[in-house]
Enzyme design. Sequence first.
Site, PDB file in Angstrom:
ATOM      1  N   HIS A 112       0.819  -1.216   0.000  1.00 36.14           N
ATOM      2  CA  HIS A 112       0.000   0.000   0.000  1.00 36.14           C
ATOM      3  C   HIS A 112       0.853   1.266   0.000  1.00 36.14           C
ATOM      4  O   HIS A 112       0.361   2.333  -0.348  1.00 36.14           O
ATOM      5  CB  HIS A 112      -1.003  -0.013   1.157  1.00 36.14           C
ATOM      6  CG  HIS A 112      -0.464   0.362   2.495  1.00 36.14           C
ATOM      7  ND1 HIS A 112      -0.143  -0.560   3.468  1.00 36.14           N
ATOM      8  CD2 HIS A 112      -0.197   1.577   3.048  1.00 36.14           C
ATOM      9  CE1 HIS A 112       0.277   0.061   4.549  1.00 36.14           C
ATOM     10  NE2 HIS A 112       0.268   1.364   4.327  1.00 36.14           N
ATOM     11  N   ASP A 167       0.314  -7.548   1.818  1.00 36.78           N
ATOM     12  CA  ASP A 167       0.739  -6.147   1.864  1.00 36.78           C
ATOM     13  C   ASP A 167       2.263  -6.024   1.843  1.00 36.78           C
ATOM     14  O   ASP A 167       2.857  -5.355   2.677  1.00 36.78           O
ATOM     15  CB  ASP A 167       0.171  -5.440   3.094  1.00 36.78           C
ATOM     16  CG  ASP A 167       0.130  -3.922   2.917  1.00 36.78           C
ATOM     17  OD1 ASP A 167       0.563  -3.442   1.854  1.00 36.78           O
ATOM     18  OD2 ASP A 167      -0.330  -3.225   3.841  1.00 36.78           O
ATOM     19  N   SER A 221       4.412   2.652   8.009  1.00 36.00           N
ATOM     20  CA  SER A 221       4.067   1.526   7.147  1.00 36.00           C
ATOM     21  C   SER A 221       5.263   1.100   6.306  1.00 36.00           C
ATOM     22  O   SER A 221       5.933   1.921   5.682  1.00 36.00           O
ATOM     23  CB  SER A 221       2.910   1.899   6.214  1.00 36.00           C
ATOM     24  OG  SER A 221       1.721   2.061   6.929  1.00 36.00           O
TER      25      SER A 221
END
Length: 322
Positions: free
Chosen positions: A81, A112, A180
Amino acid sequence: MDIRSQFFGVVSTLLLGVTATAPLIPELLPSAIAQARDSNEQIAIDVYRRANPAVVTIRAGFSSGSGSIIDASGLVITNEHVIRSSDGTVSVMIANGKRYTGQVIAIDRRNDLALVRLQTTDRFPTIPLADSSGIAVGQRVFAIGAPFGLSGTLTTGILSRINPNNGDLQTDAVLNPGNSGGPLLNSRGELIGVNKAIRVSPLGANTGISFATSVLVARQFIAQNANRPPIATAPSNPDPNANARGPRLGVVVNTETLVIEAVQPNSIASTYGLRPGDRLVGLNGRRLLSVEQLIDYLDSRPSTAVLTINRGSRIGNLRIRF
């Protein structure tokens, strides 16, 4: 002296005996606490010193995140992402502030994960990957990343849970937007997970519960894709000579399946409604065999193109005007 007096005299003597040795305990405890504190601090300092030089900040389109260099040649693992809004090319800043261009070479949307290769011959420090012996509920964990763009930020916590279904790691180490893709580390400075999400309250507040994809899942992804070439793209080209080339759709396409994996915001592809998951099966009424075939056609600077798209169980034609 009666029996009661004798009894209390014995008790008093015993109590005094205990009291006499008691002052030794408070003298030992502060020292032990200080040593434990110093030891924990030193572990955190050592982990940060070892790992931070191999933690990067990634900018991709309108998003940003973190990543870990896992090979000295410049192979970076991050979240899918984080690079999703890119056209296959991202900007990567290493710990000393130097910037590199990175090419997305593989993605795993379900877990992910994404791999990015830096376009350089430079050599880099790396973060080693843990094996199963380096992962245990209750262990201390360390997260390094760029929350809100603040590169090189360290947070700590414990490994709270391992999801029995997919192996995801749950921790109370505080993560925020920008963390992230960054590493979740054990006390040896080994990567045990790729940070990817936080749990928020119904009002959108950070609950302090965070999640990472396990390194055991990441290992398989890396082994299968580390030597792949960059994912073929037809992006808006930043090259100053780009005007000599034809139009670009603004998509990342898997070279093997011809499935669109990402669509660049405000691109031709987004304007015409192309989506991730669409498979390119035809160009101008002929079967599309490769991404190079599409790029070569775009380089001819056409005014239109008819793409045949497989979306779900339906196939349709899309006429694009440039």
